[in-house]
Design a protein around this motif. Structure first.
Motif, short mmCIF file in Angstrom:
data_model
loop_
_atom_site.label_atom_id
_atom_site.label_comp_id
_atom_site.label_asym_id
_atom_site.label_seq_id
_atom_site.Cartn_x
_atom_site.Cartn_y
_atom_site.Cartn_z
N VAL A 1 0.36 12.20 0.01
CA VAL A 1 1.43 12.89 0.73
C VAL A 1 2.57 11.93 1.06
O VAL A 1 3.76 12.23 0.84
N GLY A 2 2.21 10.74 1.52
CA GLY A 2 3.25 9.74 1.84
C GLY A 2 4.04 9.34 0.60
O GLY A 2 5.27 9.21 0.63
N LEU A 3 3.32 9.18 -0.49
CA LEU A 3 4.00 8.82 -1.75
C LEU A 3 4.97 9.93 -2.16
O LEU A 3 6.12 9.67 -2.52
N TYR B 1 -15.31 12.14 -1.78
CA TYR B 1 -14.40 11.64 -2.81
C TYR B 1 -13.88 12.81 -3.63
O TYR B 1 -12.67 12.97 -3.80
N ALA B 2 -14.79 13.64 -4.13
CA ALA B 2 -14.39 14.79 -4.95
C ALA B 2 -13.53 15.75 -4.12
O ALA B 2 -12.56 16.33 -4.64
N PHE B 3 -13.86 15.91 -2.84
CA PHE B 3 -13.06 16.76 -1.95
C PHE B 3 -11.62 16.25 -1.90
O PHE B 3 -10.66 17.03 -1.98
N THR B 4 -11.43 14.94 -1.81
CA THR B 4 -10.05 14.41 -1.73
C THR B 4 -9.29 14.66 -3.02
O THR B 4 -8.12 15.01 -3.00
N SER C 1 0.82 -1.21 0.00
CA SER C 1 0.00 0.00 0.00
C SER C 1 0.86 1.26 0.00
O SER C 1 1.94 1.29 0.61
N VAL C 2 0.35 2.30 -0.64
CA VAL C 2 1.05 3.59 -0.59
C VAL C 2 1.02 4.17 0.82
O VAL C 2 1.75 5.12 1.12
N LEU C 3 0.17 3.58 1.67
CA LEU C 3 0.12 4.06 3.05
C LEU C 3 1.21 3.44 3.91
O LEU C 3 1.39 3.80 5.07
N ASP C 4 1.95 2.49 3.32
CA ASP C 4 2.97 1.76 4.08
C ASP C 4 4.35 2.34 3.78
O ASP C 4 4.96 2.02 2.75
N ALA C 5 4.82 3.21 4.65
CA ALA C 5 6.08 3.93 4.38
C ALA C 5 7.27 2.99 4.17
O ALA C 5 8.05 3.20 3.23
N PHE D 1 -10.18 10.26 3.22
CA PHE D 1 -9.15 11.26 3.50
C PHE D 1 -7.81 10.57 3.74
O PHE D 1 -6.77 10.99 3.23
N GLU D 2 -7.85 9.47 4.51
CA GLU D 2 -6.61 8.77 4.83
C GLU D 2 -5.94 8.20 3.58
O GLU D 2 -4.78 8.43 3.30
N THR D 3 -6.74 7.45 2.78
CA THR D 3 -6.15 6.79 1.61
C THR D 3 -5.79 7.77 0.51
O THR D 3 -4.69 7.75 -0.02
N ASN D 4 -6.74 8.65 0.17
CA ASN D 4 -6.53 9.48 -1.02
C ASN D 4 -5.60 10.66 -0.75
O ASN D 4 -4.74 10.98 -1.56
N ILE D 5 -5.76 11.31 0.40
CA ILE D 5 -4.92 12.47 0.70
C ILE D 5 -3.64 12.03 1.41
O ILE D 5 -2.53 12.34 0.97
#
Ligand code: WQD
Length: 338
Positions: free
Chosen positions: A106-108, A149-152, A59-63, A98-102
């Motif tokens: 940022v983490g990526l 979704y659109a907000f993210t 996952s892109v969430l996994d640094a 928010f966590e996954t998309n935003i």
């Protein structure tokens, strides 16, 4: 040739972009957690491209995963598909979006900057135009959001723009309209889980006999036949736009572009086109409007033509015909597809 990382590359648009990049001579690595993709797509991508597929399951969430990916290869750019994309689900679970998309973007970008990989193509969406009243849509029109979704996606566009003021990012933002259709081989295509929310995969299930009828969400809109207008774009055209976007970034030319045909198509027109493609009558009934639907969304695609030399090549018949071939091949387990 350039080496490209595709986050979410096992998904619908990601897998088609993988094939297009390989055919353009790129080396490609896929990073995907397979939360919304069938792992079997990897074998079919290997069949399509004639070679092993370089895949990292994560996952892109996994640094730590990101650190390992960027330590393992010198990438020339990243195409970032990995995100949650269901409008309705985003209303129910905004924090997950928010966590996954935003957070994921940022983490990526942090991992990319640490590895000095500063070119990114970002998967955005026409829903950043909110509920527009002037058409066709150009990139300078007001932006807003009608769902988390659109907000993210809109927030991610702002993040990319702000980051490029501080560091030498080369950013390509592609605002997709409605991607549909499948690769002509029938080996890859849209593979939603459960009952599809989106129009074409739903009609495809009716054509297969897996669903009894299409519900047309409203026929009292301000369009010739009363049903909503959308700008459907063949996924093969969309994949090619990503190749051209990366080439522009290699030349240092960032962009924010609508990726669509510019031709609005109504729900009933899509229904009729799919009937022609599958050669059988497809039952439907008029149902109440779906909350959150906007009456019209279609692009002015001219900026992509100027900045990338991109214009769509496939029409509605190709979109429906390729979808029909895909869902039949999928139902047959791809036993007859080369
Ligand atoms: C198209 C039209 C429906 C199903 C969404 C997201 C967008 C993007 C693509 C992520 C609408 C009508 C649909 C059905 C129907 N996703 N319809 N009966 O809503 O334009 O866009 O998916 O990037 O961000 O918002 O696509 O295919 O759901 O609907 O009448 O069973 O078909 O009302 O007018 P949409 P859709």
């Amino acid at each position: 040739m350039p080496r490209i990382l595709l986050t979410g590359g096992a998904g619908y648009i990601g897998s088609h972009t993988y094939v297009a990049l390989c055919e353009a001579g790129h080396e490609v690595t896929i990073l995907d957690d397979f939360s919304n993709a069938d792992p079997g797509v990897i074998d079919r991508l290997a069949r399509l491209t004639g070679g092993p597929v370089d895949v990292v399951r994560g996952s892109v969430l996994d640094a730590p995963v990101l650190e390992k990916v960027f330590a393992g290869a010198a990438f020339d750019g990243v195409v970032h598909f990995a995100a949650r994309k269901a409008v309705g689900e985003s209303v129910a679970k905004p924090l997950d979006y928010f966590e996954t998309n935003i957070g994921g973007l940022v983490g990526l970008m942090q991992a990319m900057k640490d590895a000095d990989v500063m070119r990114i193509v970002f998967s955005s969406t026409a829903t950043v135009y909110g509920e527009p009243e002037v058409f066709p849509l150009t990139e300078d029109m007001p932006l807003s959001h009608t769902s988390p979704y659109a907000f993210t996606k809109l927030t991610c566009e702002h993040i990319l723009s702000q980051a490029a003021k501080a560091d030498p990012w080369a950013v390509g933002v592609l605002r997709y309209f409605n991607p549909v259709g499948a690769h002509p081989s029938g080996l890859i295509g849209e593979d939603p889980r459960g009952i599809p929310d989106n129009l074409m995969p739903y009609i495809a299930k009716v054509a297969l006999g897996e669903l009894p009828e299409l519900q047309v969400f409203g026929n009292d809109y301000d369009t010739p036949d009363g049903t909503c207008w959308r700008d459907y774009i063949h996924v093969m055209d969309l994949a090619r736009a990503h190749v051209l976007s990366l080439e522009a970034l290699m030349g240092g030319r960032g962009h924010v572009l609508n990726i669509g045909t510019g031709q609005p198509v109504s729900v009933l027109e899509m229904h009729a086109a799919y009937q022609d493609a599958c050669g059988k009558p497809l039952p439907y009934r008029i149902a109440p409007r779906r909350p959150g639907d906007v009456p019209k969304l279609y692009a002015d695609p001219s900026k992509a033509k100027v900045e990338l030399g991109f214009e769509t090549e496939f029409g509605l018949g190709d979109m429906c015909g390729s979808s029909w071939a895909w869902v039949q091949a999928q139902a047959a387990g791809w036993r007859f597809n080369s």
